[in-house]
Design a protein around this motif. Structure first.
Motif, mmCIF file in Angstrom:
data_model
loop_
_atom_site.group_PDB
_atom_site.id
_atom_site.type_symbol
_atom_site.label_atom_id
_atom_site.label_comp_id
_atom_site.label_asym_id
_atom_site.label_seq_id
_atom_site.Cartn_x
_atom_site.Cartn_y
_atom_site.Cartn_z
ATOM 1 N N ARG A 1 -22.129 -12.704 -9.161
ATOM 2 C CA ARG A 1 -21.525 -11.462 -8.698
ATOM 3 C C ARG A 1 -22.607 -10.479 -8.265
ATOM 4 N N THR B 1 -24.690 -13.706 -3.453
ATOM 5 C CA THR B 1 -23.536 -13.329 -4.259
ATOM 6 C C THR B 1 -22.420 -12.734 -3.410
ATOM 7 N N GLU C 1 -18.727 -14.205 -3.366
ATOM 8 C CA GLU C 1 -17.557 -13.385 -3.654
ATOM 9 C C GLU C 1 -16.574 -13.399 -2.497
#
Length: 701
Positions: A181, A320, A324
């Protein structure tokens, strides 16, 4: 380090309340920039853990350590020996001190190990003095790193600034690949920048469309952060200029472009700013800004290290963000293929849950459905298509549509599975699917169940399992064109609960976890709480979930004619501005018809708050269900917004001045309330007890 000839040394302190030793101080030379920062006292590999357990000096070679922790090879690629001495006194156990020697230099001899134990005793005495004064030290989240003056490989010497920076940069480069993340990547970088690099303030700004948004900040004035968030890329600021020019820039203490950024205006006169673009190749993804006071002015000379810091952070941000985005796309498509809202026919109460696998971002093939039948019954369907990819999701959508169509034509569950099997074979996808169909007649309780390779539903009456006899589980769909399926029949008693699930919720023996089932069904009357409890155990099932999990629960409340007298429902379109007002008027009529007019005021207030919350914040159609039970009235408000509703006392900035407090009122007045995700949306429910006319007060819950 000088006295024992070590290349690096670490002081580990016990983290209070945990079985963990954490690095508090790390000393390094040019040949020792890596270090383990967390050690479990139960680990049987690290000498630090052994010294803690035994209270004696412990040693280990790198080959022994890396046999148990092969990932540590990136910390010290050269062979080494480690030795740890306990920091123990008669009254305190503080931690350990560990030294490292490169094997090429001969490792440690007996005299050096004895000297290490003496140094540990001296350090323990100092720590005990602090503890006696009530100042027992606790390890920081990021260790203090000091450089030991040492001849560097190129004939020069490492400066006091270079070694700690390289240490923290190296550690950050190791930690960042492990996060998925962007928020976590930014938090890791901010932690190292503030504690490791010694920054007084730091900002991470990331590009989104044509603006820079704050992804992380520390040590800055609140007013500055408010104005800096969402700044257009076309406006000239230190961060937008760094992005546009793709160049590191130094802003002196007197530069007006960086004034007002720190909480204390006096700090502006003491701090300078370094602003670096976050670049992936030639493409900027954001900017990293750091403020340093004059004690850290030597960091200006560390341009290469700062550039490397920005590079590893930029690469982590890009990775990330891509992860995502792909996960959001996959999850959005998955949710779009699930039913928006489960119908609530008279005589049957239902809810559902869906949890995505966390081991990857592929699409799953799990699905469920609740279908109204032409003759007035209800069909529960749950299935799982082989694979975790786009093909599985597409086939899942096709099967769900086909099963709905066959059920709407009036076929029984066995015939529906037979036709679905022929469809899947004809699609020639090389995929197979499992599916279970349950047909329930609410007027009689008569139930038909057919399964194509899928786990049969669990059926409970009064918390006792109802055995399924005569159910012949057929082969999965899509394998054999001529496969036929048979249905088993049984009669359900009012109050019976059916639980349909996919194999993501089962243990390795193919069953729902016995302890979870026993605990969940032992007297749990609320279906939403029961579903939360069952799906909540999903995270405990595997460290990394290899499969999605779907759960469909239905409670048979009795003949539908009787249920209709105790159930009322209403659908409100998301753009119906008078929906809350219409709900209040109907609720008062329903309560009056049940002889419960004295409850109308409280019920109206609570239902108005929850319905408004769904219409305004959920921006979706809202379904209201009101159920009368002998001792309580239950209201359920369902919408298709997956974000959980929260009871807050301070409204968010995007809310109106008096908004965001509705659920606080619900929490204060309702005897029970909950907030449960289900399928593509959520259910917010509350209950109020029916007044006891003989005692003139509410029944206790």
């Amino acid at each position: 380090m000088h006295e024992v000839g070590a290349a690096a040394a670490t002081v580990f302190l016990r983290v209070p309340g945990t079985p963990e030793l954490r690095a508090a101080v790390v000393a390094v030379t040019a040949l020792g920039v890596g270090s383990v920062e967390r050690v479990s006292v139960d680990d049987d590999v690290y000498p630090s853990a052994e010294a803690w357990r035994t209270g004696r000096v412990a040693t280990a070679h790198s080959t022994e350590i890396m046999a148990g922790h092969p990932d540590l090879s990136v910390l010290a690629p050269l062979p080494y020996q480690a030795a740890a001495a306990p920091l123990f006194s008669a009254t305190h156990r503080f931690g350990t001190i560990t030294a490292f020697w490169l094997s090429a230099h001969g490792g440690a001899d007996r005299a050096q190990l004895e000297r290490l134990a003496e140094i540990a005793a001296d350090l323990t005495a100092g720590l005990e003095e602090l503890a006696d004064r009530g100042q027992a030290p606790e390890p920081p989240r990021v260790p203090v790193v000091v450089a030991v003056d040492d001849q560097a490989a190129d004939g020069g010497r490492m400066t006091s600034a270079t070694a700690p920076l390289i240490y923290h940069l190296h550690k950050l480069a190791i930690l960042l690949p492990g996060v998925t993340r962007t928020r976590d990547a930014v938090d890791l970088a901010m932690e190292r920048v503030m504690s490791g690099f010694g920054a007084s303030a730091a900002i991470v700004s990331l590009i989104d469309a044509d603006r820079l948004y704050l992804a992380g900040a520390s040590g800055c004035a609140r007013e500055f952060l408010r104005t800096a968030n969402g700044v257009p890329l076309g406006r000239s600021t230190p961060e937008t200029d760094a992005v546009a020019r793709q160049r590191q820039t130094l802003y002196a203490t007197a530069d007006p472009r960086v004034r007002g950024r720190l909480p204390d205006e006096a700090s502006d006169d003491d701090c300078f700013w370094v602003v670096l673009p976050l670049l992936v190749g030639d493409r900027p993804v954001g900017a990293l800004s750091m403020a340093f006071d004059q004690r850290h002015k030597e960091i200006v000379a560390e341009q290469a290290t700062l550039t490397a810091l920005a590079t590893v952070l930029a690469q982590a941000v890009e990775r990330t963000q891509m992860h995502e985005a792909r996960h959001e796309l996959a999850e959005g498509l998955q949710q779009a293929l699930l039913p928006r809202m489960l119908p609530q026919p008279a005589g049957v109460v239902s809810t559902s849950r869906y949890a995505s696998a966390t081991s990857g971002i592929e699409l799953g093939g799990d699905w469920y459905d609740l279908i109204g039948l032409p003759a007035g019954g209800v069909a529960m369907v749950i299935g799982d298509v082989e694979g975790h990819n786009t093909a599985a999701a597409v086939v899942m959508g096709q099967l769900r549509s086909a099963v709905r169509a066959y059920a709407a034509e009036g076929h029984d569950p066995a015939a529906v599975l037979t036709r679905a099997n022929q469809l899947l074979v004809g699609l020639d996808t090389d995929l197979f699917a499992t599916c279970c169909c349950v047909w329930l007649d609410p007027d009689t309780g008569r139930t038909q169940i057919a399964s194509a390779g899928h786990p049969p539903p669990l059926i409970f009456t009064n918390a006792a399992a109802v055995p399924l006899s005569g159910l012949d589980v057929g082969i999965p769909l899509g394998i054999e064109a001529g496969a036929r399926y048979e249905a088993a029949e049984l009669e359900l008693e009012p109050g019976a609960l059916l639980a349909c699930f996919t194999d993501g919720l089962v243990d390795f023996a193919g069953d729902l976890r016995p302890e979870a089932v026993k605990a969940a069904f032992a007297g749990e009357r609320d279906l939403e709480s029961l579903a939360d409890q069952l799906i909540g155990g999903f995270e405990d099932l595997h460290v990394q979930h290899a499969d999605d999990a779907a759960l469909l629960l239905a409670r048979y409340e009795g003949p539908s004619a009787e249920a209709r007298r105790n159930v009322r429902q209403l659908k409100i379109h998301r753009r119906d501005l008078l929906g809350a007002q219409r709900t209040r008027a109907l609720l008062r009529q329903w309560l009056d018809g049940w002889g419960l007019a004295d409850m109308a005021d409280e019920e109206e207030l609570l239902v108005s708050e929850v319905v408004t919350n769904g219409l305004v914040h959920g921006d979706s159609d809202v379904y209201v269900y009101v159920r009368r039970y002998p001792e309580r009235v239950r209201v359920e408000v369902r919408d298709s917004d997956p974000h959980p509703a929260q009871a807050v006392t301070i409204p968010r900035e995007e809310d109106q001045a008096e908004g965001g407090r509705g659920l606080v009122i619900v929490s204060a007045l309702a005897s029970a309330w909950g907030n449960s995700p289900g399928g593509r949306g959520k259910t917010v429910w509350f209950e109020l007890p029916i007044a006891d006319p003989e005692r003139g007060r509410h029944l206790s819950t």
